[in-house]
Design a protein around this motif. Structure first.
Motif, mmCIF file in Angstrom:
data_model
loop_
_atom_site.group_PDB
_atom_site.id
_atom_site.type_symbol
_atom_site.label_atom_id
_atom_site.label_comp_id
_atom_site.label_asym_id
_atom_site.label_seq_id
_atom_site.Cartn_x
_atom_site.Cartn_y
_atom_site.Cartn_z
ATOM 1 N N GLU A 185 0.773 -1.210 -0.112
ATOM 2 C CA GLU A 185 0.091 0.104 0.098
ATOM 3 C C GLU A 185 0.965 1.307 0.089
ATOM 4 O OE1 GLU A 185 -3.636 1.930 2.731
ATOM 5 O OE2 GLU A 185 -3.032 -0.095 2.897
ATOM 6 N N LEU A 186 0.369 2.251 -0.889
ATOM 7 C CA LEU A 186 1.509 3.716 -1.077
ATOM 8 C C LEU A 186 0.791 4.421 0.288
ATOM 9 C CD1 LEU A 186 0.495 3.979 -4.585
ATOM 10 C CD2 LEU A 186 2.788 3.443 -3.820
ATOM 11 N N ASP A 187 2.008 4.960 1.086
ATOM 12 C CA ASP A 187 1.619 6.010 2.058
ATOM 13 C C ASP A 187 1.626 7.331 1.472
ATOM 14 O OD1 ASP A 187 1.576 7.456 4.247
ATOM 15 O OD2 ASP A 187 3.512 6.635 5.225
ATOM 16 N N THR A 188 0.249 7.788 1.211
ATOM 17 C CA THR A 188 0.030 9.254 0.572
ATOM 18 C C THR A 188 0.163 10.301 1.590
ATOM 19 O OG1 THR A 188 -2.244 8.964 1.001
ATOM 20 C CG2 THR A 188 -1.523 8.080 -1.041
ATOM 21 N N ALA A 202 1.313 25.681 -7.380
ATOM 22 C CA ALA A 202 1.097 24.930 -8.487
ATOM 23 C C ALA A 202 0.277 23.609 -8.081
ATOM 24 C CB ALA A 202 2.515 24.418 -9.349
ATOM 25 N N ALA A 203 0.908 22.792 -7.001
ATOM 26 C CA ALA A 203 0.467 21.604 -6.595
ATOM 27 C C ALA A 203 -1.031 21.812 -5.986
ATOM 28 C CB ALA A 203 1.239 21.132 -5.335
ATOM 29 N N THR A 204 -1.367 23.023 -5.436
ATOM 30 C CA THR A 204 -2.937 23.513 -5.056
ATOM 31 C C THR A 204 -3.575 23.269 -6.233
ATOM 32 O OG1 THR A 204 -1.820 24.545 -3.088
ATOM 33 C CG2 THR A 204 -4.251 25.090 -3.765
ATOM 34 N N GLU A 205 -3.058 24.118 -7.379
ATOM 35 C CA GLU A 205 -3.952 24.258 -8.449
ATOM 36 C C GLU A 205 -4.394 23.018 -9.145
ATOM 37 O OE1 GLU A 205 -3.589 27.525 -11.420
ATOM 38 O OE2 GLU A 205 -1.561 28.010 -10.308
ATOM 39 N N LEU A 206 -3.213 21.940 -9.104
ATOM 40 C CA LEU A 206 -3.616 20.501 -9.711
ATOM 41 C C LEU A 206 -4.467 20.003 -8.868
ATOM 42 C CD1 LEU A 206 0.083 19.677 -11.049
ATOM 43 C CD2 LEU A 206 -1.744 20.591 -12.382
ATOM 44 N N ILE A 207 -4.434 19.702 -7.757
ATOM 45 C CA ILE A 207 -5.394 19.287 -6.717
ATOM 46 C C ILE A 207 -6.718 19.789 -6.968
ATOM 47 C CG2 ILE A 207 -5.910 18.437 -4.157
ATOM 48 C CD1 ILE A 207 -2.940 18.534 -3.862
ATOM 49 N N ALA A 208 -6.885 21.041 -7.110
ATOM 50 C CA ALA A 208 -8.257 21.655 -6.979
ATOM 51 C C ALA A 208 -8.931 21.143 -8.371
ATOM 52 C CB ALA A 208 -8.051 23.095 -7.010
ATOM 53 N N MET A 232 3.376 15.135 -8.311
ATOM 54 C CA MET A 232 3.368 13.975 -7.323
ATOM 55 C C MET A 232 2.268 14.175 -6.059
ATOM 56 S SD MET A 232 5.182 11.105 -7.916
ATOM 57 C CE MET A 232 6.948 11.300 -8.003
ATOM 58 N N GLU A 233 2.186 15.373 -5.713
ATOM 59 C CA GLU A 233 1.291 15.763 -4.967
ATOM 60 C C GLU A 233 -0.267 15.515 -5.516
ATOM 61 O OE1 GLU A 233 1.891 16.366 -1.709
ATOM 62 O OE2 GLU A 233 3.835 15.771 -2.486
ATOM 63 N N ALA A 234 -0.384 15.874 -6.759
ATOM 64 C CA ALA A 234 -1.676 15.423 -7.260
ATOM 65 C C ALA A 234 -1.912 13.910 -7.429
ATOM 66 C CB ALA A 234 -1.685 15.946 -8.820
ATOM 67 N N VAL A 235 -0.685 13.326 -7.530
ATOM 68 C CA VAL A 235 -0.924 11.851 -7.643
ATOM 69 C C VAL A 235 -1.647 11.357 -6.175
ATOM 70 C CG1 VAL A 235 0.255 9.601 -7.737
ATOM 71 C CG2 VAL A 235 0.497 11.392 -9.420
ATOM 72 N N ALA A 236 -0.798 11.710 -5.077
ATOM 73 C CA ALA A 236 -1.400 11.308 -3.787
ATOM 74 C C ALA A 236 -2.608 11.857 -3.356
ATOM 75 C CB ALA A 236 -0.205 12.336 -2.991
ATOM 76 N N ALA A 237 -2.995 13.045 -3.959
ATOM 77 C CA ALA A 237 -4.485 13.465 -3.837
ATOM 78 C C ALA A 237 -5.377 12.406 -4.424
ATOM 79 C CB ALA A 237 -4.772 14.861 -4.051
ATOM 80 N N ILE A 239 -5.060 9.347 -5.101
ATOM 81 C CA ILE A 239 -4.998 7.873 -4.362
ATOM 82 C C ILE A 239 -5.549 8.160 -2.943
ATOM 83 C CG2 ILE A 239 -3.545 6.187 -3.411
ATOM 84 C CD1 ILE A 239 -1.447 6.804 -5.468
ATOM 85 N N ARG A 240 -5.697 9.168 -2.526
ATOM 86 C CA ARG A 240 -6.421 9.501 -1.225
ATOM 87 C C ARG A 240 -7.899 9.438 -1.429
ATOM 88 N NH1 ARG A 240 -1.848 12.823 0.687
ATOM 89 N NH2 ARG A 240 -2.955 14.666 -0.468
ATOM 90 N N ALA A 241 -8.301 9.897 -2.628
ATOM 91 C CA ALA A 241 -9.542 10.000 -3.094
ATOM 92 C C ALA A 241 -10.200 8.605 -3.489
ATOM 93 C CB ALA A 241 -9.826 10.978 -4.190
ATOM 94 N N GLY A 242 -9.261 7.364 -3.299
ATOM 95 C CA GLY A 242 -9.739 6.191 -3.808
ATOM 96 C C GLY A 242 -9.556 5.830 -5.131
ATOM 97 N N ARG A 243 -8.808 6.901 -6.027
ATOM 98 C CA ARG A 243 -8.940 6.275 -7.270
ATOM 99 C C ARG A 243 -7.627 5.921 -7.616
ATOM 100 N NH1 ARG A 243 -12.164 10.683 -11.203
ATOM 101 N NH2 ARG A 243 -12.611 8.721 -12.148
ATOM 102 N N GLN A 244 -7.421 5.586 -9.070
ATOM 103 C CA GLN A 244 -5.966 4.943 -9.648
ATOM 104 C C GLN A 244 -5.445 6.225 -10.388
ATOM 105 O OE1 GLN A 244 -8.308 1.514 -11.079
ATOM 106 N NE2 GLN A 244 -6.500 0.446 -10.411
ATOM 107 N N ALA A 245 -4.181 6.185 -10.378
ATOM 108 C CA ALA A 245 -3.168 7.063 -11.279
ATOM 109 C C ALA A 245 -2.202 6.376 -12.207
ATOM 110 C CB ALA A 245 -2.759 8.185 -10.167
ATOM 111 N N LEU A 246 -2.025 6.920 -13.165
ATOM 112 C CA LEU A 246 -1.288 6.556 -14.190
ATOM 113 C C LEU A 246 -0.261 7.829 -14.487
ATOM 114 C CD1 LEU A 246 -0.093 4.565 -16.633
ATOM 115 C CD2 LEU A 246 -2.089 5.435 -17.829
#
Length: 728
Positions: A185-188, A202-208, A232-237, A239-246
């Protein structure tokens, strides 16, 4: 909820066999759901397929054969089926070929079971042989990887008995492991690298933008600005939301450094999908992605066809890179297909680059894409200074290519313990081998291309078909011995010059065709980064995101090389490549300088590179493309007609040009036919036709009607490339 077909119900199954479409079968006892992967009888064989929908009904139901069995893998989701249909329709690819792309994992039809795997043990061998050392080298290169006996033997180039002999002595350990074991399991919530204020914003904009709706964002950051840490912060967000990232990366050589950064951020390695992983790992990745257990996949372009259960984010790193376009088999752009896949999955796309593709830049300018900009390098690192070396004013002895000015700069770096990079986008020793008596040039026997001398390998190589042969001592044309001469430089010849000019320097060549394996290439890059070389000499492979902390001087040997020829993207590609190469310099605390050797410093592309005014370059390039009515302001299709019989190929191409009414009626222009720039490859003669249409045209349907209007001989192949990136 997918439709359910009770036992005995007629239904259609799409197989990977070259057929016009799905075939009708009967649902097995117990029934089957839409999208299920199944084995079906086809003649005397059983083939893999997917339950595709209702039966066509054009075959008597009492004569239909039942599905043989269902596979123990999750059904193909509606979103994935739609993606294959729409991607196939866009690229004019038959549906069975699209399905093959989606089922490229080995052993999907096998029943899950435990298996014996091999890994590094702690015992000592009673004796060591070269074969045994190769096995241990493979294990030591990837200490966290487990292998089947045959996989390990194949990678080491030995027989399985060598592996099992080492296992009997404990040098190689064995254990029982479940096939397709889950990923850790990834530790986000694990802290990432400290971010600058610009990176945080920039990370905040991507996550939004992760709202559960489709969006595309261009992450445009200068080289060394820390784009990876931001997305990578957008990837973490995600995964935390329960979805998958590529995360797609353009080159396998980048994987070691990139995977280490992912592991540092999330504590464990992600799932991997590229040609460098074992067949066992490919199957594991495919199945865990389908089950939703693999939350993050890092892969090459084909990872786009994995069966994600809930895809929430696609990152296309170095989105401008030409390797995202597949030029054989299914002709597609992974960047463009990422946007299509995300639109169907209601996912976010992040296109990351320091030198974005013009299409992406225009979409961001027009508001179709969001844009997030990182304009400064991270920390104390500064962008390299750009300087031109006017070769018209330099005095270079014959058969030398390192100017006195560049040579002096390299000497300075050597005395300071810093690294220099010499960039030349030509593999091998010399592009042409010519007889000095009669002028005969050695060409490929199967292609209309000159053979490139690779002196380190001791052979001539065709870069079109891969054919090799020894350099002849006697000229086949005039019969005189030992009069062949190398014309022009490749990186091997440049290395020869550098060795003579800097005899005490440690040289390292970086070119994909010089390495024995992906692992050897990754080890080579790691050695350079740790300071094992003073001068790096490389092709475009060096431009692909590498971080060499000691590198402060970049020398582009021939900046004019990419500006030659009729490629409509020549200026864009040259700008991107040189800016990316220059960006390798000064990525640590020391200022870097990039020297551009050119015969035309006044050329608009060279001036744009030197000034660093990227906005001005893109604006000028947009104006030029719009004036010429070429992409992204029009649509192109490249048509290649090929075959063994030249007369038949020419006749077919001429007939296609004469019967182009379906294209003319929609306002399209048809150029050609004409011999392709490389008119013969692998013994097949080639003619080209180029079709240009308006941006809003229904080009694909017109092309299908056009191709169907002409009877194509069985020995002739007509290949249609939508949005071609190359025109050879």
């Amino acid at each position: 909820m997918e439709a359910f077909f009770p036992g005995g119900t007629p239904l259609s199954v799409l197989t990977t066999q070259p057929l016009d479409g799905p075939l009708d079968y009967l649902a097995p006892d117990g029934g089957v759901v839409l999208g299920a992967l199944v084995m079906v009888p086809l003649g005397p064989r059983r083939v893999i397929g997917v339950v595709w929908g209702d039966a066509a009904g054009d075959y008597p139901s009492d004569k239909l054969r039942p599905i043989a069995r269902m596979l123990d893998v999750p059904p193909m989701r509606r979103e994935m089926r739609s993606f294959l249909v729409r991607a196939g329709a866009y690229t004019l690819t038959p549906l069975y070929q699209m399905l093959r792309m989606a089922l490229r994992a080995p052993g999907l039809s096998e029943t899950p079971a435990d298996r014996i795997v091999y890994l590094r043990g702690h015992g000592e061998a009673d004796r060591m042989t070269a074969a045994r050392e190769r096995v241990l080298d493979v294990l030591d290169a990837a200490p966290n990887t487990v292998y089947l006996a045959k996989e390990l033997a194949d990678l080491a180039g030995v027989s399985p008995s060598v592996v099992k002999g080492l296992a009997s002595q404990g040098v190689v350990a064995t254990r029982t492991a479940p096939r397709d074991a889950p990923y850790p399991e990834l530790d986000t919530d694990r802290p990432g690298k400290p971010l600058s204020e610009a990176q945080k914003a920039a990370a905040t904009e991507l996550i939004a933008t992760q709202t559960g709706a489709f969006s595309t964002t261009l992450l445009w950051g200068v080289t060394g600005s820390g784009k990876t840490e931001v997305y990578m912060e957008a990837v973490a967000a995600c995964i935390r939301a329960g979805r998958q990232a590529l995360v797609l990366i353009p080159e396998i050589a980048l994987t070691v450094d990139f995977l280490a950064r992912v592991e540092a951020r999330f504590g464990v390695r992600p799932a991997e999908w590229h040609y460098g992983v074992t067949m066992t790992e490919r199957r594991r990745c495919w199945k865990q992605v389908a089950e939703g257990q693999a939350k993050l996949v890092v892969g090459a372009r084909s990872a786009l066809y994995l069966p994600f259960r809930d895809l929430g984010l696609i990152v296309v790193d170095e989105e401008h890179d030409g390797s995202y376009k597949q030029d054989d088999g299914v002709l597609y752009s992974a960047r463009d297909m990422s946007v299509l896949r995300a639109s169907l999955a209601k996912a976010q796309v992040i296109l990351a680059s320091a030198t974005p593709a013009l299409e992406s830049w225009v979409n961001a300018e027009n508001g179709k894409y969001n844009r997030v900009v990182l304009s400064d390098r991270f920390g104390d690192a500064r962008l390299p200074e750009m300087r031109a070396i006017d070769l018209r004013e330099e005095v270079l002895p014959a058969n030398t290519w390192i100017s006195p000015t560049l040579s002096a700069e390299i000497d300075r770096r050597l005395s300071n313990g810093e690294q220099s990079l010499l960039f030349l986008n030509r593999r091998g020793y010399a592009p042409i081998t010519v007889c000095r008596v009669c002028g005969f040039q050695i060409g490929c026997d199967h292609c209309d291309a000159r053979m490139v001398e690779h002196r380190f390998r001791g052979e001539l190589v065709c870069h079109q078909c891969g054919e090799t042969k020894a350099k002849p001592k006697t000229c086949p044309s005039c019969g005189i011995e030992d009069r062949f001469a190398a014309v022009g430089p490749g990186i091997e010849r440049l290395a020869e010059e550098a060795k003579a000019r800097f005899p005490s320097a440690r040289l390292s060549l970086l070119s994909s065709d010089m390495m024995l394996s992906g692992q050897a290439l990754r080890d080579h890059i790691a050695g350079i980064a740790s300071g094992e070389a003073d001068i790096i000499i490389g092709t475009q492979l060096v431009a692909k995101g590498h971080n060499f902390p000691l590198l402060t001087c970049v020398g582009v040997i021939d900046a004019d090389l990419g500006l030659q020829g009729g490629d409509l993207r020549a200026a864009e590609k040259t700008f991107q490549l040189i800016r990316q190469v220059a960006g390798r310099a000064g990525r640590s605390d020391k200022q870097g300088v990039a020297f551009i050797q050119t015969h035309q410093p006044e050329h608009p592309v060279i001036k744009a590179i030197l000034s660093g005014d990227e906005e001005a370059f893109w604006a000028a390039e947009v104006a030029e493309r719009k004036r010429a009515q070429v992409p992204p302001f029009a649509r192109l299709a490249g048509v290649v007609i090929s075959g063994q019989n030249e007369a038949q190929v020419r006749a077919t191409a001429a007939e296609l040009a004469r019967r182009a009414e379906p294209l003319w009626s929609m306002g399209a222009e048809v150029f050609g036919p004409a011999p392709a720039p490389i008119a013969r490859i692998r013994g097949r003669h080639r003619m080209r036709i180029l079709v240009r249409a308006s941006k809003d045209s229904r080009l694909q349907s017109a092309l299908l009607t056009w191709r169907a209007s002409v009877k194509i001989p069985n020995q002739v192949r007509v290949s249609i490339d939508i949005d071609p990136q190359s025109f050879y």
